[in-house]
Design a protein around this motif. Structure first.
Motif, short mmCIF file in Angstrom:
data_model
loop_
_atom_site.label_atom_id
_atom_site.label_comp_id
_atom_site.label_asym_id
_atom_site.label_seq_id
_atom_site.Cartn_x
_atom_site.Cartn_y
_atom_site.Cartn_z
N PRO A 188 51.15 -10.53 0.53
CA PRO A 188 51.25 -9.07 0.53
C PRO A 188 52.46 -8.62 -0.30
CG PRO A 188 50.91 -9.92 2.75
CD PRO A 188 51.21 -11.10 1.86
N LYS A 189 52.24 -7.61 -1.16
CA LYS A 189 53.30 -7.15 -2.05
C LYS A 189 53.38 -5.63 -2.06
CE LYS A 189 52.90 -11.13 -5.01
NZ LYS A 189 52.03 -11.68 -5.99
N SER A 190 54.58 -5.13 -2.35
CA SER A 190 54.78 -3.69 -2.52
C SER A 190 54.23 -3.28 -3.88
CB SER A 190 56.28 -3.37 -2.45
OG SER A 190 56.93 -3.88 -3.61
N LEU A 191 54.24 -1.99 -4.16
CA LEU A 191 53.80 -1.50 -5.47
C LEU A 191 54.65 -2.07 -6.60
CD1 LEU A 191 53.05 2.22 -4.60
CD2 LEU A 191 51.42 0.35 -4.91
N GLU A 192 55.91 -2.41 -6.29
CA GLU A 192 56.82 -2.98 -7.29
C GLU A 192 56.62 -4.48 -7.45
OE1 GLU A 192 58.00 -1.07 -4.64
OE2 GLU A 192 57.96 0.76 -5.83
N GLY A 193 55.79 -5.09 -6.61
CA GLY A 193 55.52 -6.52 -6.70
C GLY A 193 56.39 -7.39 -5.82
N ASP A 194 57.22 -6.78 -4.97
CA ASP A 194 58.07 -7.55 -4.06
C ASP A 194 57.28 -7.93 -2.82
OD1 ASP A 194 60.28 -7.15 -5.74
OD2 ASP A 194 60.77 -5.25 -4.77
N PRO A 195 57.58 -9.10 -2.23
CA PRO A 195 56.90 -9.49 -0.99
C PRO A 195 57.15 -8.45 0.11
CG PRO A 195 58.15 -11.31 -1.89
CD PRO A 195 58.53 -10.10 -2.68
N VAL A 196 56.13 -8.18 0.91
CA VAL A 196 56.21 -7.22 2.01
C VAL A 196 55.83 -7.94 3.29
CG1 VAL A 196 55.29 -5.07 2.95
CG2 VAL A 196 55.62 -5.30 0.50
N PHE A 197 56.59 -7.67 4.35
CA PHE A 197 56.38 -8.34 5.62
C PHE A 197 56.21 -7.31 6.73
CE2 PHE A 197 57.47 -12.16 3.53
CZ PHE A 197 58.47 -11.82 2.62
N ALA A 198 55.18 -7.50 7.55
CA ALA A 198 54.92 -6.59 8.67
C ALA A 198 55.86 -6.86 9.84
CB ALA A 198 53.47 -6.71 9.11
N GLU A 199 56.35 -8.08 9.94
CA GLU A 199 57.21 -8.49 11.06
C GLU A 199 58.37 -9.33 10.53
OE1 GLU A 199 56.63 -7.68 14.24
OE2 GLU A 199 54.68 -6.75 13.91
N PRO A 200 59.52 -9.29 11.20
CA PRO A 200 60.67 -10.09 10.75
C PRO A 200 60.37 -11.59 10.67
CG PRO A 200 61.39 -8.47 12.35
CD PRO A 200 59.88 -8.41 12.32
N TRP A 201 59.57 -12.12 11.58
CA TRP A 201 59.29 -13.56 11.54
C TRP A 201 58.59 -13.97 10.25
CZ3 TRP A 201 54.42 -15.56 11.02
CH2 TRP A 201 53.34 -14.74 11.37
N GLN A 202 57.81 -13.06 9.67
CA GLN A 202 57.13 -13.37 8.42
C GLN A 202 58.14 -13.53 7.29
OE1 GLN A 202 54.50 -10.02 8.13
NE2 GLN A 202 52.99 -10.91 9.54
N ALA A 203 59.13 -12.64 7.25
CA ALA A 203 60.19 -12.75 6.24
C ALA A 203 60.99 -14.03 6.44
CB ALA A 203 61.10 -11.53 6.30
N GLU A 204 61.23 -14.39 7.69
CA GLU A 204 61.99 -15.61 7.98
C GLU A 204 61.21 -16.85 7.55
OE1 GLU A 204 63.13 -15.35 12.09
OE2 GLU A 204 64.32 -13.55 11.71
N ALA A 205 59.91 -16.88 7.82
CA ALA A 205 59.09 -18.01 7.39
C ALA A 205 59.06 -18.11 5.87
CB ALA A 205 57.66 -17.87 7.95
N PHE A 206 58.95 -16.98 5.21
CA PHE A 206 58.97 -16.95 3.75
C PHE A 206 60.30 -17.48 3.24
CE2 PHE A 206 59.74 -14.97 -0.35
CZ PHE A 206 58.54 -15.16 -1.01
N ALA A 207 61.40 -16.98 3.81
CA ALA A 207 62.74 -17.40 3.37
C ALA A 207 62.97 -18.89 3.60
CB ALA A 207 63.81 -16.57 4.08
N MET A 208 62.50 -19.42 4.74
CA MET A 208 62.65 -20.86 4.99
C MET A 208 61.90 -21.66 3.94
SD MET A 208 62.53 -21.56 9.08
CE MET A 208 60.98 -20.77 9.37
#
Length: 129
Positions: A23-43
């Motif tokens: 999932p991405k924003s209009l600018e092409g950056d990753p978008v996360f619905a929940e903090p755990w998703q961002a943490e999994a991505f970052a890991m």
């Protein structure tokens, strides 16, 4: 997108942000619905940057999960697939064992249940520890 975490495009590696169905924003950056998703991505980004696994190993692991039968038609389980792929990859590469991962998962679930709403979930909150 209000209320959704967006990871700065300068942080992750370009290969990971190009993952299919991410999932991405209009600018092409990753978008996360929940903090755990961002943490999994970052890991995942960090492990890849540290050389723990190659891009091709990650792409293969994620593809195996994304193309499993029974996926949600709306793609809402994308990050569940992401976590499953990461879990499988770290066990296949002997970074951790399935038993250790299962133990930590159960501990985190108990900690989540014992944590008051709105507070950060800490493993120290696991009543079994």
């Amino acid at each position: 997108m209000p209320g959704r975490a967006i990871l700065n495009a300068h942080e992750p590696s370009t290969l990971l942000t190009g993952s299919p169905e991410l999932p991405k924003s209009l600018e092409g950056d990753p978008v996360f619905a929940e903090p755990w998703q961002a943490e999994a991505f970052a890991m995942t980004v960090r492990l890849h940057e540290k050389g723990v696994f190659s891009w091709s190993e990650w792409a293969e692991a994620l593809s195996r999960e994304l193309y499993q039968p029974g996926r949600c038609a709306d793609g809402s389980d994308y990050f569940d697939c992401w976590v499953a792929a990461l879990s499988r990859l770290v066990t296949e590469l002997s970074i951790t064992s399935e038993a250790q991962l299962d133990h930590l998962t159960r501990s985190w679930q108990r900690a989540a249940e014992a944590t008051p709403h709105g507070q950060p979930i800490l493993l120290e909150n696991d009543p079994a520890l």
